[in-house]
Design a protein around this motif. Structure first.
Motif, PDB file in Angstrom:
ATOM      1  N   SER A 155       5.096  66.060  -8.527  1.00 37.81           N
ATOM      2  CA  SER A 155       5.528  65.499  -9.799  1.00 37.81           C
ATOM      3  C   SER A 155       5.797  66.610 -10.808  1.00 37.81           C
ATOM      4  O   SER A 155       6.413  66.375 -11.842  1.00 37.81           O
ATOM      5  CB  SER A 155       4.468  64.547 -10.352  1.00 37.81           C
ATOM      6  OG  SER A 155       3.296  65.265 -10.693  1.00 37.81           O
ATOM      7  N   LEU A 167      10.932  65.040 -12.496  1.00 42.20           N
ATOM      8  CA  LEU A 167      10.184  66.249 -12.128  1.00 42.20           C
ATOM      9  C   LEU A 167       9.955  67.102 -13.362  1.00 42.20           C
ATOM     10  O   LEU A 167      10.881  67.418 -14.102  1.00 42.20           O
ATOM     11  CB  LEU A 167      10.972  67.044 -11.086  1.00 42.20           C
ATOM     12  CG  LEU A 167      10.329  68.362 -10.625  1.00 42.20           C
ATOM     13  CD1 LEU A 167       9.094  68.088  -9.779  1.00 42.20           C
ATOM     14  CD2 LEU A 167      11.327  69.216  -9.862  1.00 42.20           C
ATOM     15  N   PRO A 217       5.339  61.645  -7.203  1.00 43.62           N
ATOM     16  CA  PRO A 217       6.403  61.419  -8.171  1.00 43.62           C
ATOM     17  C   PRO A 217       5.953  60.468  -9.274  1.00 43.62           C
ATOM     18  O   PRO A 217       5.405  59.407  -9.011  1.00 43.62           O
ATOM     19  CB  PRO A 217       7.535  60.836  -7.314  1.00 43.62           C
ATOM     20  CG  PRO A 217       7.266  61.373  -5.944  1.00 43.62           C
ATOM     21  CD  PRO A 217       5.773  61.450  -5.829  1.00 43.62           C
TER      22      PRO A 217
END
Length: 538
Positions: A217, A340, A533
């Motif tokens: 992430s 991201l 994520p």
């Protein structure tokens, strides 16, 4: 008098106008620059320079850790058995010599001795050659453990790689070491072992980045100098607690960073992310509409440059912005999440996607200020203390996120950076923090993201040590191997895989150590929910 430093007279507070204060700070900065040059001269003369500025206090605990043991020993220093993890290779009974008559054996006591057998071993394979009835000649094949075309065993090759890439032993010293141990090897042979036939290592390294970006992430990024063939260059590191990926290039621009993120692909893509980026960068709307009309994917740079010329995008800035947008579009098209987080030290080339800034670098502007008066020193310390207290509370929030605390913490940040002091230098640092509020407070919406980029700096530190010892690379193969083995070594450390074990497994072809990309996936699952994520924040 010669050698005496003239000081400025005291200026009454009523005469300290903003212009006077600014001029005092400029004078102070010039004095510090003169002192820095004097320090360099002192070093060249073998003298001691002026003491350096102490590091930031942000990552130092506010209270010294207390030992939980009654004897006040250092935590973690309790004795533990080390022999339980050892493999016993041989056991030698030691009997009592000349025991008196009538003595009775009442037991045995173990005494463990560890030793390293360190000597060359030369094997001569006498290969039988036979002639078959039909006249053909057959030569007995070498055993499987002998590497094809190599006159050096896999353990020796692994040792050479380990010494060079892990222990930073230079090629001349490594050659001298091997010769002293009795290994017959030339400088050319040593260089070939270090740089040639490493395709499997390169492939494993290149697989790290796509997987790392997929399962993370956030990633931390940093760069450092990396000279090549006598010319200045740069090395960019991308990674987190799961992996590290190094890439050396001639530039450290945003174009270069996006090309690294794009990985092995060479295409340019126009999509919604591209359009959003170009609008954010204020590229002309008519030019954006032209780009969105017609083909949206371009196979390589030549096709992309032809498209830019076709729609009339010329000029360095316009071409650069359009290319950055198309590269970012390619990155997203190949599976990288738009959510991201890119954690950096604040360098502008890394400000893409969702950006987070390092607090330690933000505070460093105050740490570097040299006070020219006691009020100036007090003001610097006061603001640094305020930053330090807020930083500790943000760390606590990151450990236990509480949505109810997000707004109060943001309000405290506003109060901190909006205050006005009597010193322009302090106000300048606070303004810089204010301009990057969203990046510094990213933790409030993404608690999995660290408040600093220490991990990236730790990754790149080994690279810097290698550069200081060996200087620049001289061949493309050498530069590629430097990046590859730095990536593999640091990733092994993230995954708790001994680098020596990894090298032996790969050189011998055992296959007992899984592919590092697969281990990165496994490690990311173990760290869930820290490295998964993230859900887009509204």
């Amino acid at each position: 008098m010669k050698g005496m430093r003239k000081g400025l007279p005291d200026i009454p507070p009523e005469e300290r106008t903003p212009l006077v204060v600014l001029l005092l700070e400029i004078i102070n900065q010039q004095q510090e620059e003169i002192q820095r040059l004097r320090d360099e001269i002192a070093i060249l003369k073998g003298q001691k320079p002026k003491p350096q500025i102490k590091p930031s206090r942000l990552e130092q605990p506010s209270v010294p850790p207390q030992s939980s043991t009654a004897d006040n020993k250092r935590p973690g220093s309790a004795k533990r058995s080390k022999n339980a993890q050892l493999t016993i290779h041989r056991e030698i009974p030691v009997l009592v010599a000349d025991a008196p008559s009538g003595s009775v054996v009442v037991g045995y006591e173990d005494y463990i001795v560890q030793e390293l057998v360190f000597q060359p071993q030369v094997t001569r394979y006498v290969r039988q050659r036979v002639r078959t009835p039909d006249g053909q000649t057959v030569l007995a094949p070498l055993p499987a453990e002998v590497l094809p075309g190599q006159h050096y065993g896999p353990t020796l090759i692994s040792y050479i790689l380990y010494q060079y890439h892990h222990n930073h032993v230079t090629q001349p010293l490594l050659l001298e070491e091997l010769e002293e141990l009795g290994i017959a090897i030339s400088a050319g042979q040593l260089n070939r072992i270090l740089t040639e036939g490493k395709d499997s290592f390169h492939q494993e390294k290149e697989a790290l980045l796509p997987v790392g970006l997929e399962v993370s992430s956030y990633v931390g990024v940093d760069d450092t100098g990396a000279r090549h063939q006598g010319k200045n260059g740069y090395c960019t590191v991308i990674g987190n607690d799961c992996f590290a990926y190094f890439a050396s290039t001639a530039s450290k621009s945003r174009l270069n960073f996006l090309e690294i993120l794009r990985g092995p692909h060479s295409d340019y893509v126009i999509n919604d992310v591209t359009v959003g980026y170009l609008e954010q960068q204020r590229l002309s709307k008519p030019l954006v509409r032209k780009l969105c009309t017609g083909p949206q994917e371009f196979a390589d740079e030549a096709a992309w440059q032809a498209r830019l010329a076709e729609v009339g995008i010329t000029g360095e800035r316009r071409v650069r912005l359009a290319t950055e947008g198309a590269l970012l579009g390619s990155v997203i098209a190949h599976g990288v999440s738009t959510e991201l987080v890119i954690l950096s030290d604040g360098a502008p080339q890394f400000e893409v996607l969702v950006h987070a800034a390092c607090w330690i670098h933000a505070e460093r502007g105050l740490a570097r200020l040299i006070p020219f008066s006691e009020p100036h020193r007090i003001a610097i310390e006061k603001v640094r203390e305020q930053i330090w207290v807020l930083y500790q509370d943000l760390k606590a929030y990151r450990t236990r996120p509480d949505a109810a605390q997000a707004a109060p913490l943001a309000a405290r940040f506003d109060a901190l950076v909006n205050q006005k002091t009597s010193f322009p230098s302090i106000n300048g640092v606070l303004k810089e923090m204010r301009d990057h509020k969203a990046d510094l407070l990213r933790v409030l919406e993404r608690p999995e993201v660290p408040l600093h980029n220490n991990t990236s700096e730790s990754h790149v530190r080994d690279y810097v040590k290698k550069r200081k010892i060996s200087g620049s690379t001289r061949s493309e193969a050498g530069r590629r191997c430097r990046d590859t083995f730095a990536s593999l070594k640091k990733t092994c450390r993230c995954l708790a895989v001994p680098f020596w074990t990894y090298l032996l497994d790969r050189v011998k072809g055992l296959g007992k150590v899984a592919q590092l990309a697969d281990l990165v996936r496994q490690r990311a699952r173990e760290l869930t929910p820290k490295l998964v994520p993230a859900v887009p924040t509204k």
